[in-house]
Enzyme design. Structure first.
Site, PDB file in Angstrom:
ATOM      1  N   HIS A 242       0.818  -1.225   0.000  1.00 17.79           N
ATOM      2  CA  HIS A 242       0.000   0.000   0.000  1.00 17.79           C
ATOM      3  C   HIS A 242       0.843   1.263   0.000  1.00 17.79           C
ATOM      4  CE1 HIS A 242      -4.313  -1.152   0.406  1.00 17.79           C
ATOM      5  NE2 HIS A 242      -3.747  -2.325   0.676  1.00 17.79           N
ATOM      6  N   ASP A 682     -26.410  23.555 -15.238  1.00 19.87           N
ATOM      7  CA  ASP A 682     -25.275  24.458 -15.458  1.00 19.87           C
ATOM      8  C   ASP A 682     -24.152  23.787 -16.244  1.00 19.87           C
ATOM      9  OD1 ASP A 682     -24.321  22.678 -13.618  1.00 19.87           O
ATOM     10  OD2 ASP A 682     -23.376  24.177 -12.325  1.00 19.87           O
TER      11      ASP A 682
END
Length: 706
Positions: A242, A682
């Site tokens: 990780h 929008d």
């Protein structure tokens, strides 16, 4: 005399009854504990199987982007600079900033007098580590200026360290070895409370996976790096799987950094990527105990690992490019699909002449208008996502491999094996199909490596264990896992190892308890089990159409019923989780009076709460199944980290996604979905809200709560 005999017989009868009662109670208790243990174990099996399936998905997605970067940009003549930041999931095109440039950047960041968090003065002292610990206990945050300076200094220290660190217990009574922490700060603080802070008399080895999943990954790194600077010879860090920028995209650390350090998060991530690459790969204690994060394989060569330049490998998920120039049938198909995608994008560009470079740009990141959040101005933002940005000082080349053109396949595979592999009880070495990377190694592989290098023991981490540790391979392999409550509160203990000069391991277990301490065993196990089953049911819903097709294969007359054996076979054929489906049957489906399974009951408790009605059911299922992959692709396209995506970018996200998984979703469905999700009309969609909107709801659970 007769009375005396009668009394003796009565006493014997009472004793026999008491013994029988004790035996019955003991049997009941053992049976009860066995049932509790079985329930807890299969809950952990569910969590672990789903975790490994997610890792497989991450590797597949990474392989897709790797292939696109390595082959598509060259074969199609696309501008390499464009292909680099579109299809790479890491900053593969350049090294981290130089030391002088980093120092200049640090000086531009001022710490305001109003800052209430901790203040550091370099070089660090023990007093600074105490300040950090106290600040993080109080949920304070370290200023970005100090974080960047700390990581910069850490990189310089790590650059002086070998690939394999050699330690000796002769300089200390015991060495403490910790496993995965995964962002759980409470576990690290509890270890320091029980075992003492790192010092010359109290050395530590932390065996990777410091980040991801937990909420305080950045704080853990800060603490560990601070102690490393203060005690560089007594606190040691190994790299885990990780400690990888691509993995961080899926499992939360990237989001955490960008949330906590909005203005300077990208710089921190860039610098940290280079710090990762300089972390040592292994530790050897007294020339007898090998410590690596994952494990070994039948080709692991410690001498080779100790000599190659480890900083070349920024991400294990970005393998070196093949130099043969030939493609497999699968790669040819992917390449042809990619070429088709490019042509489609060109057709959609208003009939204008569009170059390959421009088409690639429109296909990914800049198709529409971009808006900024109110918290940041456009000029405060960086030009791209932290793992896609190409540094202006060093132009990227399409022929550049992951970190350096000198990275070889042997070097890459050696690191993959020690970071991703898991032990197995059977002899031999086989590919780790559950995780999708590394291998499974048996006792014979362990014995061979230990004999070859005159070692006594292998200590590794990488796997959650119910008790925090596990001993295998006839005592030669120890798994240590230090993140308690990894899957769910109460799911597992954490542990660390105390290793003395006799090299006899002593295990110390613990569990950070918040609410579980007040609960009974039954309540704790039930909570873990319900959480695991909830995750599994969501997995079922995400594969609903495939599962129904598999069930109907065994039900040609459409009775809605199949045998338990057929149900279990169908579940495994679709989900590939290797779970005890017969044991789980009673918790997932209804059984009819004739003993057959009513397979539609698998989905009875689940539904999707849709934000809009105009969504096809197949599209909803796809959204649920590939939510994490979609989020990664979107994050790669969200160059300004606004969280907003234009409608055109939304369409192109899906096109790239369809190319990855070969999902046939027509353009009209995607266009309708995009327009419907633009609530205020929008031209922008809040992509995170969009993904969150399509989540599985557990109907019965909600009814119980109400």
């Amino acid at each position: 005399m007769g009375c005396s005999t009668s009394i003796t017989k009565n006493q014997v009868n009472k004793s026999e009854k008491a013994i029988k009662a004790a035996i019955l109670i003991q049997r009941w208790y053992r049976s009860y504990m066995a049932r509790m243990e079985m329930r807890r174990r299969y809950a952990l099996s569910i969590f672990q199987s789903i975790e490994y399936a997610e890792e497989q998905s991450q590797l597949q997605l990474s392989n897709f982007f790797t292939f696109m970067l390595d082959h598509f940009t060259q074969a199609d003549g696309t501008d390499p600079d464009t292909g680099c930041h579109i299809f790479s999931s890491a900053a593969v095109c350049s090294s981290a900033s130089s030391d002088p440039a980093m120092k200049d950047y640090e000086r531009t960041i001022e710490v305001p007098a109003s800052h209430h968090g901790p203040h550091l003065c370099f070089p660090l002292t023990v007093a600074d580590t105490d300040v950090l610990l106290q600040a993080f206990k109080n949920r304070q945050q370290l200023h970005a200026r100090y974080v960047i300076q700390l990581f910069h200094e850490t990189r310089k220290v790590l650059q002086q360290m070998p690939n394999i660190t050699h330690l000796s217990t002769s300089y200390a009574k015991e060495i403490t070895i910790c496993g995965d922490l995964h962002g759980n700060l409470d576990d690290l603080l509890l270890i320091f409370y029980k075992n003492g802070l790192p010092s010359e008399e109290n050395p530590y080895v932390f065996n990777g996976d410091f980040v991801d999943r937990g909420k305080n990954s950045i704080e853990i790194l800060i603490i560990l790096f601070a102690f490393l600077l203060v005690y560089p010879n007594h606190l040691h860090l190994n790299r885990g799987n990780h400690e990888d920028p691509i993995i961080n995209l899926r499992y939360g650390f990237t989001k955490e950094v960008l949330r906590k350090y909005q203005c300077h998060g990208q710089t921190i991530l860039h610098l940290l990527q280079d710090v990762y690459s300089w972390l040592p790969l292994a530790t050897i204690i007294d020339s007898k105990v090998l410590i690596v994060h994952g494990g070994i394989s039948d080709t692991t060569d410690l001498n080779f690992l100790n000599l190659f330049q480890r900083s070349k490998l920024k991400s294990v998920l970005r393998p070196p490019k093949t130099r043969t120039g030939t493609f497999s049938e699968l790669q040819e198909a992917q390449l042809e699909a990619a070429r088709h995608q490019l042509k489609e994008v060109k057709k959609r560009c208003s009939g204008q002449h569009v170059s390959n470079k421009e088409a690639m740009r429109l296909a990914s990141v800049s198709g529409g208008r971009r808006e900024y959040s109110s918290r940041e101005k456009p000029e405060d933002r960086y030009s791209s996502h932290p793992y896609l940005e190409v540094q202006h000082s060093q132009p990227c080349s399409a022929t550049t491999s992951h970190a350096s053109p000198e990275l070889t396949n042997k070097e890459w595979k050696q690191v993959v094996d020690i970071l991703w592999s898991d032990p197995k009880p059977q002899n031999g070495c086989t590919p780790n199909k559950n995780r999708g990377g590394g291998c499974y190694f048996g006792p014979d592989i362990t014995a061979r490596l230990l004999k070859r290098y005159n070692l006594k023991m292998l200590i590794r981490s990488h796997e959650c264990k119910q008790e925090g540790y596990e001993i295998g391979h006839y005592g030669k392999v120890i798994t240590i896992f230090s993140a308690s409550n990894y899957y769910e509160e109460g799911s597992n203990r954490g542990a660390y190892i105390k290793l003395n000069p006799d090299l006899i391991p002593r295990f110390v277990q613990y569990q950070v308890s918040k609410s579980t301490r007040k609960q009974t065993l039954l309540q704790r196990v039930t909570a873990i089990e319900l959480s695991a089953l909830k995750c599994l049911r969501e997995k079922l819903y995400a594969h609903k159409s495939e599962l129904i097709a598999a069930f109907r294969h065994y039900d040609p007359n459409n009775t809605g019923k199949i045998s338990p054996t057929e149900w279990a076979s169908a579940m495994e054929s679709v989900l590939h989780l290797d779970l005890p489906w017969r044991t789980l049957r009673s918790r997932l489906v209804y059984t009819a009076q004739d003993g057959n399974i009513e397979y539609f009951s698998s989905f009875e408790d689940l539904e999707i709460k849709l934000p809009i009605k105009e969504v096809h059911s197949s599209l909803v299922e796809t959204l649920c199944r590939y939510k994490a992959d979609l989020e990664i692709i979107f994050n790669m396209m969200d160059r300004d980290n606004s969280g907003l995506i234009s409608i055109d970018e939304f369409r192109q996200t899906w096109k790239l996604f369809n190319l990855h998984l070969k999902i046939n979703i027509d353009d009209e469905s995607i266009d309708n979905l995009a327009r419907s999700m633009d609530f205020n009309k929008d031209g922008s969609i809040d992509f995170n809200e969009f993904l969150e909107a399509f989540h599985v709801v557990h109907k019965f659970e909600n009814k119980c709560r109400s």
